[in-house]
Motif scaffolding. Structure first.
Motif, PDB file in Angstrom:
ATOM      1  N   ALA A  63       0.887  -1.149   0.094  1.00  0.00           N
ATOM      2  CA  ALA A  63       0.122  -0.151   0.155  1.00  0.00           C
ATOM      3  C   ALA A  63       1.115   1.105  -0.013  1.00  0.00           C
ATOM      4  O   ALA A  63       1.573   1.593   1.039  1.00  0.00           O
ATOM      5  N   ASP A  64       0.997   2.131  -1.242  1.00  0.00           N
ATOM      6  CA  ASP A  64       1.827   3.171  -1.305  1.00  0.00           C
ATOM      7  C   ASP A  64       3.408   2.556  -0.903  1.00  0.00           C
ATOM      8  O   ASP A  64       4.073   3.274  -0.267  1.00  0.00           O
ATOM      9  N   GLY A  65       3.555   1.389  -1.242  1.00  0.00           N
ATOM     10  CA  GLY A  65       5.216   0.645  -0.877  1.00  0.00           C
ATOM     11  C   GLY A  65       5.140   0.156   0.201  1.00  0.00           C
ATOM     12  O   GLY A  65       6.132  -0.293   0.478  1.00  0.00           O
ATOM     13  N   VAL A  66       4.283   0.228   1.177  1.00  0.00           N
ATOM     14  CA  VAL A  66       4.331  -0.260   2.531  1.00  0.00           C
ATOM     15  C   VAL A  66       3.489  -1.709   2.617  1.00  0.00           C
ATOM     16  O   VAL A  66       2.493  -1.634   2.076  1.00  0.00           O
ATOM     17  N   PRO A  67       4.073  -2.671   3.173  1.00  0.00           N
ATOM     18  CA  PRO A  67       3.654  -4.007   2.960  1.00  0.00           C
ATOM     19  C   PRO A  67       2.656  -3.904   4.058  1.00  0.00           C
ATOM     20  O   PRO A  67       2.758  -3.087   5.313  1.00  0.00           O
ATOM     21  N   VAL A  78      -9.095 -10.863  -2.680  1.00  0.00           N
ATOM     22  CA  VAL A  78      -9.133  -9.636  -2.248  1.00  0.00           C
ATOM     23  C   VAL A  78      -9.442  -8.650  -3.501  1.00  0.00           C
ATOM     24  O   VAL A  78      -8.965  -8.809  -4.438  1.00  0.00           O
ATOM     25  N   ASP A  79     -10.285  -7.683  -2.758  1.00  0.00           N
ATOM     26  CA  ASP A  79     -10.652  -6.544  -3.657  1.00  0.00           C
ATOM     27  C   ASP A  79      -9.714  -5.349  -3.346  1.00  0.00           C
ATOM     28  O   ASP A  79      -9.543  -4.678  -2.316  1.00  0.00           O
ATOM     29  N   LEU A  80      -8.673  -5.182  -4.318  1.00  0.00           N
ATOM     30  CA  LEU A  80      -7.805  -3.880  -4.147  1.00  0.00           C
ATOM     31  C   LEU A  80      -8.303  -2.719  -3.753  1.00  0.00           C
ATOM     32  O   LEU A  80      -7.634  -2.167  -2.832  1.00  0.00           O
ATOM     33  N   GLU A  81      -9.368  -2.333  -4.390  1.00  0.00           N
ATOM     34  CA  GLU A  81      -9.837  -1.137  -4.251  1.00  0.00           C
ATOM     35  C   GLU A  81     -10.458  -0.811  -2.748  1.00  0.00           C
ATOM     36  O   GLU A  81     -10.467   0.172  -2.128  1.00  0.00           O
ATOM     37  N   LEU A  82     -10.880  -2.076  -2.132  1.00  0.00           N
ATOM     38  CA  LEU A  82     -11.546  -2.073  -1.061  1.00  0.00           C
ATOM     39  C   LEU A  82     -10.295  -1.936   0.034  1.00  0.00           C
ATOM     40  O   LEU A  82     -10.407  -1.251   1.089  1.00  0.00           O
ATOM     41  N   VAL A  83      -9.190  -2.699  -0.004  1.00  0.00           N
ATOM     42  CA  VAL A  83      -7.998  -2.334   0.753  1.00  0.00           C
ATOM     43  C   VAL A  83      -7.336  -1.040   0.340  1.00  0.00           C
ATOM     44  O   VAL A  83      -7.291  -0.394   1.764  1.00  0.00           O
ATOM     45  N   GLY A  88      -6.805   3.775   3.219  1.00  0.00           N
ATOM     46  CA  GLY A  88      -6.360   5.356   2.698  1.00  0.00           C
ATOM     47  C   GLY A  88      -5.157   5.643   1.847  1.00  0.00           C
ATOM     48  O   GLY A  88      -4.359   6.624   1.987  1.00  0.00           O
ATOM     49  N   ALA A  89      -4.892   4.692   1.259  1.00  0.00           N
ATOM     50  CA  ALA A  89      -3.652   4.571   0.343  1.00  0.00           C
ATOM     51  C   ALA A  89      -4.218   5.152  -1.105  1.00  0.00           C
ATOM     52  O   ALA A  89      -5.100   5.086  -1.585  1.00  0.00           O
ATOM     53  N   ASP A  90      -3.148   5.524  -1.879  1.00  0.00           N
ATOM     54  CA  ASP A  90      -3.175   5.959  -3.269  1.00  0.00           C
ATOM     55  C   ASP A  90      -3.181   4.800  -4.064  1.00  0.00           C
ATOM     56  O   ASP A  90      -3.960   4.640  -5.093  1.00  0.00           O
ATOM     57  N   LYS A  91      -2.235   3.720  -3.578  1.00  0.00           N
ATOM     58  CA  LYS A  91      -2.347   2.783  -4.685  1.00  0.00           C
ATOM     59  C   LYS A  91      -1.938   1.387  -3.861  1.00  0.00           C
ATOM     60  O   LYS A  91      -1.244   1.225  -2.924  1.00  0.00           O
ATOM     61  N   VAL A  92      -2.645   0.290  -4.070  1.00  0.00           N
ATOM     62  CA  VAL A  92      -2.214  -0.971  -3.512  1.00  0.00           C
ATOM     63  C   VAL A  92      -2.113  -1.930  -4.800  1.00  0.00           C
ATOM     64  O   VAL A  92      -2.893  -1.993  -5.666  1.00  0.00           O
ATOM     65  N   THR A  93      -0.937  -2.826  -4.618  1.00  0.00           N
ATOM     66  CA  THR A  93      -0.615  -3.729  -5.431  1.00  0.00           C
ATOM     67  C   THR A  93      -0.279  -5.192  -4.778  1.00  0.00           C
ATOM     68  O   THR A  93       0.090  -4.854  -3.661  1.00  0.00           O
ATOM     69  N   ARG A  94      -0.155  -6.089  -5.524  1.00  0.00           N
ATOM     70  CA  ARG A  94       0.366  -7.498  -4.844  1.00  0.00           C
ATOM     71  C   ARG A  94       1.885  -7.283  -4.831  1.00  0.00           C
ATOM     72  O   ARG A  94       2.686  -6.510  -5.556  1.00  0.00           O
ATOM     73  N   ALA A  95       2.351  -7.651  -3.612  1.00  0.00           N
ATOM     74  CA  ALA A  95       3.626  -7.741  -3.296  1.00  0.00           C
ATOM     75  C   ALA A  95       4.546  -8.751  -4.170  1.00  0.00           C
ATOM     76  O   ALA A  95       4.022  -9.738  -4.173  1.00  0.00           O
TER      77      ALA A  95
END
Length: 168
Positions: A63-67, A78-83, A88-95
């Motif tokens: 989440a914004d680079g933070v695990p 997992v719904d990345l938009e809900l995460v 309150g992150a700008d971007k969430v990606t799979r690590a």
């Protein structure tokens, strides 16, 4: 906990140590070890003989680079938009695999819900509470352990959320 208990259970040594620190040594005899790796929730459910939704997946996202660790039932995504909204992150990606190992100390397919190398924020989807018992990785793709979901969520220090992808 003795080394032999960890060796007998097949749990990853870091996870075995975490069980001892949490006063959960009685869990070692309940850890199941499989001869073949069960890296996916479906493989684990088949090996255990339980429903896919009774598997607790431990998934690392950035989440914004933070695990961040998300605990999700095995039959859901997992719904990345809900995460993203929850955090309150700008971007969430799979690590990436390297970040997963660096953060948790475990390889993908064996990440347990607690007992990690570093302290991370943990979200647990409410769907886990639909079961009396869930099964989670014990630090390797060959080992799982059973636990009631409320206890598992408490030991993981997780916040209960709704981040399951809804099927239209």
């Amino acid at each position: 906990m003795t080394t032999s208990a960890a060796e007998e259970s097949g749990a990853h040594p870091r996870f075995a140590e975490a069980l001892s620190e949490l006063g959960l040594d009685d869990l070692h005899p309940r850890i199941r070890r499989f001869p073949d790796a069960a890296r996916t929730a479906a493989e684990a459910a088949e090996a255990i003989g339980c429903e896919l939704s009774e598997i607790c997946k431990s998934l690392i996202f950035a989440a914004d680079g933070v695990p961040v660790l998300v605990l999700m039932d095995g039959s859901s995504r997992v719904d990345l938009e809900l995460v993203r909204r929850e955090l309150g992150a700008d971007k969430v990606t799979r690590a990436r695999a390297e970040l997963v190992r660096e953060t948790t100390g475990y390889a993908i397919g064996g990440v347990p819900p607690f007992g990690h190398r570093t302290r991370t924020r943990v979200l647990a989807d409410r769907s886990l509470l639909d079961h009396d018992t869930v099964w989670a990785a014990a630090g390797t793709p060959h080992t799982v352990f059973p636990m009631d979901p409320k206890t598992l969520i408490a030991h993981a220090g997780a916040t209960l959320v709704d981040v399951r992808e809804q099927i239209a």
